[in-house]
Motif scaffolding. Structure first.
Motif, PDB file in Angstrom:
ATOM      1  N   GLN A  15       6.079   4.111   4.526  1.00 19.66           N
ATOM      2  CA  GLN A  15       7.648   3.532   3.159  1.00 19.66           C
ATOM      3  C   GLN A  15       8.069   5.235   2.076  1.00 19.66           C
ATOM      4  OE1 GLN A  15      10.052   2.092   3.529  1.00 19.66           O
ATOM      5  NE2 GLN A  15      11.318   2.602   2.218  1.00 19.66           N
ATOM      6  N   ALA A  16       7.020   5.613   1.447  1.00 16.17           N
ATOM      7  CA  ALA A  16       6.869   6.462   1.232  1.00 16.17           C
ATOM      8  C   ALA A  16       7.310   7.801   1.539  1.00 16.17           C
ATOM      9  CB  ALA A  16       5.812   6.957  -0.398  1.00 16.17           C
ATOM     10  N   ARG A  17       6.773   7.831   2.507  1.00 12.89           N
ATOM     11  CA  ARG A  17       6.359   9.162   3.024  1.00 12.89           C
ATOM     12  C   ARG A  17       8.178   8.933   3.964  1.00 12.89           C
ATOM     13  NH1 ARG A  17       2.168  12.067   4.920  1.00 12.89           N
ATOM     14  NH2 ARG A  17       0.157  11.090   4.325  1.00 12.89           N
ATOM     15  N   SER A  18       8.249   7.666   4.739  1.00 13.55           N
ATOM     16  CA  SER A  18       9.805   8.438   5.171  1.00 13.55           C
ATOM     17  C   SER A  18      11.180   8.078   4.545  1.00 13.55           C
ATOM     18  CB  SER A  18       9.534   6.287   6.228  1.00 13.55           C
ATOM     19  OG  SER A  18      10.464   6.142   6.378  1.00 13.55           O
ATOM     20  N   GLU A  19      11.165   7.537   2.963  1.00 13.18           N
ATOM     21  CA  GLU A  19      12.385   7.760   2.347  1.00 13.18           C
ATOM     22  C   GLU A  19      12.290   9.276   2.074  1.00 13.18           C
ATOM     23  OE1 GLU A  19      12.759   5.914  -1.838  1.00 13.18           O
ATOM     24  OE2 GLU A  19      10.957   5.308  -1.032  1.00 13.18           O
ATOM     25  N   ILE A  20      11.153  10.047   1.877  1.00 13.59           N
ATOM     26  CA  ILE A  20      11.405  11.416   1.303  1.00 13.59           C
ATOM     27  C   ILE A  20      11.786  11.782   3.298  1.00 13.59           C
ATOM     28  CG2 ILE A  20      10.043  13.671   1.183  1.00 13.59           C
ATOM     29  CD1 ILE A  20      11.560  11.817  -0.667  1.00 13.59           C
ATOM     30  N   CYS A  52       2.790   6.178  -6.889  1.00 16.65           N
ATOM     31  CA  CYS A  52       2.717   5.693  -7.864  1.00 16.65           C
ATOM     32  C   CYS A  52       4.273   4.571  -8.168  1.00 16.65           C
ATOM     33  CB  CYS A  52       3.216   6.676  -9.184  1.00 16.65           C
ATOM     34  SG  CYS A  52       3.511   6.674 -10.981  1.00 16.65           S
ATOM     35  N   GLY A  53       4.500   3.873  -8.680  1.00 17.42           N
ATOM     36  CA  GLY A  53       5.268   2.972  -9.180  1.00 17.42           C
ATOM     37  C   GLY A  53       6.772   3.494  -9.231  1.00 17.42           C
ATOM     38  N   CYS A  54       5.785   3.442 -11.097  1.00 20.81           N
ATOM     39  CA  CYS A  54       7.466   3.870 -11.923  1.00 20.81           C
ATOM     40  C   CYS A  54       7.499   5.132 -11.416  1.00 20.81           C
ATOM     41  CB  CYS A  54       7.009   3.653 -12.891  1.00 20.81           C
ATOM     42  SG  CYS A  54       5.187   3.451 -13.325  1.00 20.81           S
ATOM     43  N   ALA A  55       7.457   6.238 -11.119  1.00 20.80           N
ATOM     44  CA  ALA A  55       7.708   7.897 -11.360  1.00 20.80           C
ATOM     45  C   ALA A  55       7.826   7.803  -9.771  1.00 20.80           C
ATOM     46  CB  ALA A  55       6.387   8.889 -11.580  1.00 20.80           C
ATOM     47  N   GLY A  56       7.103   7.368  -8.677  1.00 20.00           N
ATOM     48  CA  GLY A  56       7.757   7.632  -7.668  1.00 20.00           C
ATOM     49  C   GLY A  56       8.922   7.210  -6.962  1.00 20.00           C
ATOM     50  N   GLY A  57       9.518   5.589  -7.107  1.00 16.93           N
ATOM     51  CA  GLY A  57      10.368   5.473  -7.213  1.00 16.93           C
ATOM     52  C   GLY A  57      11.850   5.698  -8.096  1.00 16.93           C
ATOM     53  N   ILE A  58      11.006   6.925  -8.714  1.00 12.56           N
ATOM     54  CA  ILE A  58      12.728   7.663  -9.300  1.00 12.56           C
ATOM     55  C   ILE A  58      12.738   8.545  -8.734  1.00 12.56           C
ATOM     56  CG2 ILE A  58      12.937   8.977 -12.066  1.00 12.56           C
ATOM     57  CD1 ILE A  58      11.693   6.384 -13.789  1.00 12.56           C
ATOM     58  N   ALA A  59      10.801   9.396  -7.767  1.00 14.98           N
ATOM     59  CA  ALA A  59      11.105  10.835  -8.018  1.00 14.98           C
ATOM     60  C   ALA A  59      12.236  10.842  -7.122  1.00 14.98           C
ATOM     61  CB  ALA A  59      10.121  11.609  -7.553  1.00 14.98           C
ATOM     62  N   ARG A  60      11.373   9.841  -5.283  1.00 18.62           N
ATOM     63  CA  ARG A  60      12.069   9.505  -4.139  1.00 18.62           C
ATOM     64  C   ARG A  60      13.943   9.793  -4.170  1.00 18.62           C
ATOM     65  NH1 ARG A  60       7.023   7.464  -3.773  1.00 18.62           N
ATOM     66  NH2 ARG A  60       7.778   5.294  -4.174  1.00 18.62           N
ATOM     67  N   GLY A  82      -3.348  12.458  -3.200  1.00 14.67           N
ATOM     68  CA  GLY A  82      -3.535  11.278  -3.047  1.00 14.67           C
ATOM     69  C   GLY A  82      -3.693  10.815  -1.200  1.00 14.67           C
ATOM     70  N   GLN A  83      -3.093  11.436  -0.021  1.00 16.18           N
ATOM     71  CA  GLN A  83      -3.059  11.258   0.970  1.00 16.18           C
ATOM     72  C   GLN A  83      -3.132  12.126   2.316  1.00 16.18           C
ATOM     73  OE1 GLN A  83      -2.465   7.767   2.113  1.00 16.18           O
ATOM     74  NE2 GLN A  83      -2.822   7.608   0.486  1.00 16.18           N
ATOM     75  N   ASP A  84      -2.594  13.374   2.307  1.00 11.58           N
ATOM     76  CA  ASP A  84      -2.760  14.956   2.169  1.00 11.58           C
ATOM     77  C   ASP A  84      -3.549  15.564   1.750  1.00 11.58           C
ATOM     78  OD1 ASP A  84      -1.828  14.015   5.047  1.00 11.58           O
ATOM     79  OD2 ASP A  84       0.201  14.353   3.651  1.00 11.58           O
ATOM     80  N   PRO A 100      -2.410  19.569 -12.025  1.00 15.15           N
ATOM     81  CA  PRO A 100      -1.890  18.534 -10.820  1.00 15.15           C
ATOM     82  C   PRO A 100      -1.062  17.692 -11.576  1.00 15.15           C
ATOM     83  CG  PRO A 100      -4.299  19.270 -10.529  1.00 15.15           C
ATOM     84  CD  PRO A 100      -3.562  19.631 -12.233  1.00 15.15           C
ATOM     85  N   SER A 101       0.432  17.233 -10.838  1.00 13.96           N
ATOM     86  CA  SER A 101       1.176  16.267 -11.052  1.00 13.96           C
ATOM     87  C   SER A 101       1.979  15.791 -10.423  1.00 13.96           C
ATOM     88  CB  SER A 101       1.987  16.813 -12.234  1.00 13.96           C
ATOM     89  OG  SER A 101       3.213  15.870 -12.532  1.00 13.96           O
ATOM     90  N   SER A 102       1.940  14.240 -10.364  1.00 12.35           N
ATOM     91  CA  SER A 102       2.564  13.579  -9.236  1.00 12.35           C
ATOM     92  C   SER A 102       2.878  12.288  -9.904  1.00 12.35           C
ATOM     93  CB  SER A 102       1.321  13.325  -7.694  1.00 12.35           C
ATOM     94  OG  SER A 102       0.270  12.716  -8.389  1.00 12.35           O
ATOM     95  N   PRO A 103       4.027  11.910  -9.225  1.00 12.06           N
ATOM     96  CA  PRO A 103       4.906  12.899  -8.200  1.00 12.06           C
ATOM     97  C   PRO A 103       5.773  14.062  -9.088  1.00 12.06           C
ATOM     98  CG  PRO A 103       6.496  11.181  -8.863  1.00 12.06           C
ATOM     99  CD  PRO A 103       5.449  10.535  -9.371  1.00 12.06           C
ATOM    100  N   SER A 104       5.955  14.964  -8.891  1.00 15.28           N
ATOM    101  CA  SER A 104       6.198  15.927  -9.003  1.00 15.28           C
ATOM    102  C   SER A 104       7.571  17.119  -8.072  1.00 15.28           C
ATOM    103  CB  SER A 104       5.152  16.662  -9.797  1.00 15.28           C
ATOM    104  OG  SER A 104       4.245  17.797  -8.147  1.00 15.28           O
ATOM    105  N   PHE A 105       8.351  18.455  -8.514  1.00  8.30           N
ATOM    106  CA  PHE A 105       8.853  19.025  -7.868  1.00  8.30           C
ATOM    107  C   PHE A 105       8.823  20.360  -8.135  1.00  8.30           C
ATOM    108  CE2 PHE A 105      10.628  14.698  -7.748  1.00  8.30           C
ATOM    109  CZ  PHE A 105      11.058  15.504  -6.439  1.00  8.30           C
TER     110      PHE A 105
END
Length: 145
Positions: A15-20, A52-60, A82-84, A100-105
């Motif tokens: 789902q996280a991959r698909s969103e991006i 990461c639920g909280c930050a990923g749900g904002i970043a995506r 954590g995946q690739d 290192p920081s994730s999520p990040s831009f």
């Protein structure tokens, strides 16, 4: 129980991959793909994705909305922390001076980092605040599309 957890995590990652990717970002899964993409001339926005639920749900959502702007990067790419792992490690080599920081831009211009938006600038903030940070970076560094 462990199998159910793995299935759940696979769904979360998918789902996280698909969103991006649905937002127009190209997934980079190998170190070679990262080098090829980040060494292209012009501007590149790298979204370091995360489950990461909280930050990923904002970043995506911020990643998807920020690009709807007069000035935007020439290239939109993503690596998944954590995946690739090889791709993420290679991308982080370009983020000189930042842990290192994730999520990040990371916004790069001609392969050089010009702006980093770290997890602490995402987590606990509204998605529009992150969109504004990204669009400010686009305004300073990108050409009008």
């Amino acid at each position: 129980m462990n199998m159910n957890f793995n299935l759940f995590m696979n769904d979360v990652v998918r789902q996280a991959r698909s969103e991006i990717t649905s937002a127009g970002y190209t997934e980079l899964k190998t170190a070679d793909e990262v080098d090829a993409a980040l060494n292209k001339p012009g501007t590149t926005l790298v979204m370091v994705n995360s489950v990461c639920g909280c930050a990923g749900g904002i970043a995506r959502p911020a990643a998807a909305h920020a690009i709807h702007y007069d000035k935007r990067p020439d290239q939109l790419v993503t690596v998944f922390a954590g995946q690739d792992k090889d791709a993420t490690a290679k991308a982080r080599e370009y983020f000189t001076g930042f842990p290192p920081s994730s999520p990040s831009f990371a916004l790069l211009k001609d392969g050089k980092l010009v702006r980093m938006v770290e997890r602490h600038e995402i987590e606990g903030h509204e998605p529009m605040a992150v969109v504004n940070k990204l669009q400010d970076a686009f305004e300073e560094n990108c050409e009008e599309m």
